[in-house]
Design an enzyme around this catalytic site. Structure first.
Site, mmCIF file in Angstrom:
data_model
loop_
_atom_site.group_PDB
_atom_site.id
_atom_site.type_symbol
_atom_site.label_atom_id
_atom_site.label_comp_id
_atom_site.label_asym_id
_atom_site.label_seq_id
_atom_site.Cartn_x
_atom_site.Cartn_y
_atom_site.Cartn_z
ATOM 1 N N GLU A 38 9.111 10.504 -7.544
ATOM 2 C CA GLU A 38 9.788 10.812 -6.271
ATOM 3 C C GLU A 38 10.728 9.698 -5.855
ATOM 4 O OE1 GLU A 38 6.651 11.513 -3.484
ATOM 5 O OE2 GLU A 38 5.817 13.149 -4.673
ATOM 6 N N VAL A 39 10.308 8.460 -6.083
ATOM 7 C CA VAL A 39 11.132 7.319 -5.650
ATOM 8 C C VAL A 39 11.731 6.660 -6.896
ATOM 9 C CG1 VAL A 39 11.153 5.130 -4.427
ATOM 10 C CG2 VAL A 39 9.626 6.964 -3.650
ATOM 11 N N ARG B 135 0.829 -1.206 0.000
ATOM 12 C CA ARG B 135 0.000 0.000 0.000
ATOM 13 C C ARG B 135 0.863 1.256 0.000
ATOM 14 N NH1 ARG B 135 -5.249 -0.685 -0.202
ATOM 15 N NH2 ARG B 135 -5.995 -2.760 0.326
ATOM 16 N N HIS C 221 7.906 1.739 -10.309
ATOM 17 C CA HIS C 221 6.692 1.296 -9.643
ATOM 18 C C HIS C 221 5.481 1.709 -10.456
ATOM 19 C CE1 HIS C 221 7.894 5.232 -8.040
ATOM 20 N NE2 HIS C 221 6.614 5.521 -7.927
ATOM 21 N N ASN D 284 5.286 7.187 -13.062
ATOM 22 C CA ASN D 284 5.981 8.458 -13.242
ATOM 23 C C ASN D 284 7.463 8.178 -13.472
ATOM 24 O OD1 ASN D 284 3.583 9.936 -12.571
ATOM 25 N ND2 ASN D 284 3.979 9.492 -10.416
ATOM 26 N N HIS E 273 1.591 2.635 -9.918
ATOM 27 C CA HIS E 273 0.519 2.950 -8.976
ATOM 28 C C HIS E 273 -0.766 2.332 -9.524
ATOM 29 C CE1 HIS E 273 2.559 6.570 -7.031
ATOM 30 N NE2 HIS E 273 3.244 6.486 -8.153
#
Ligand code: DGP
Length: 126
Positions: A105-106, A34, A110, A97, A112
């Site tokens: 940001e990370v 999550r 990944h 992204n 989402h």
């Protein structure tokens, strides 16, 4: 130019077990947990266990086994969340992204998966 990967990023630390995460599903090559700042009732992150920084890094250098596992797992999560159209769900949004202009940001690839309410238009221009 080569893809770079920073192994100190927060998702790499989650994968190494250095910090906790609310894991939903784990497979040989993929982890789903999550998001810490959910943008909707359901907001999960699907990440490869391998050291890939972005969507295009993963797509160009991951093995076929990693890629298949990643997308099969992402599809399974849509079903588990009750969002898959195939099982009567009302849908979801899958977002990735990349880099500064993409708002990443990370720096660990990944996806989402956001679901559970109407999500509005896809992009808000800045
Ligand atoms: P992005 O901007 O696409 O790189 O999204 C990064 C997402 O990661 C953001 O929605 C918040 C989430 N996030 C950041 N740090 C943590 C963390 O320590 N744990 C979890 N579960 N999510 C995090």
């Amino acid at each position: 130019m080569a893809h770079n990967y920073d192994p100190t990023n927060i998702f790499a630390r989650i994968l190494r077990g250095e910090i906790p995460a609310k894991t939903i599903l784990e497979t040989a090559h993929t982890l789903v947990f999550r998001d810490i700042t959910p943008q909707a009732p359901d907001h999960v992150l699907v990440i490869p266990k391998g050291a890939y920084a972005s969507f295009d890094h993963f797509g160009s250098e991951a093995s076929e086994a990693e890629i298949v596992d990643f997308y099969r797992t992402a599809a399974k999560i849509c079903e588990m969340l009750g969002a898959s159209l195939a099982t009567g769900g009302l849908g979801y949004r899958a977002i990735t992204n990349a880099g500064d202009q993409g708002g990443q940001e990370v720096p660990h690839y990944h996806l989402h998966i956001v679901a559970g309410c109407p999500l509005g238009r896809m992009l808000e221009k800045r």
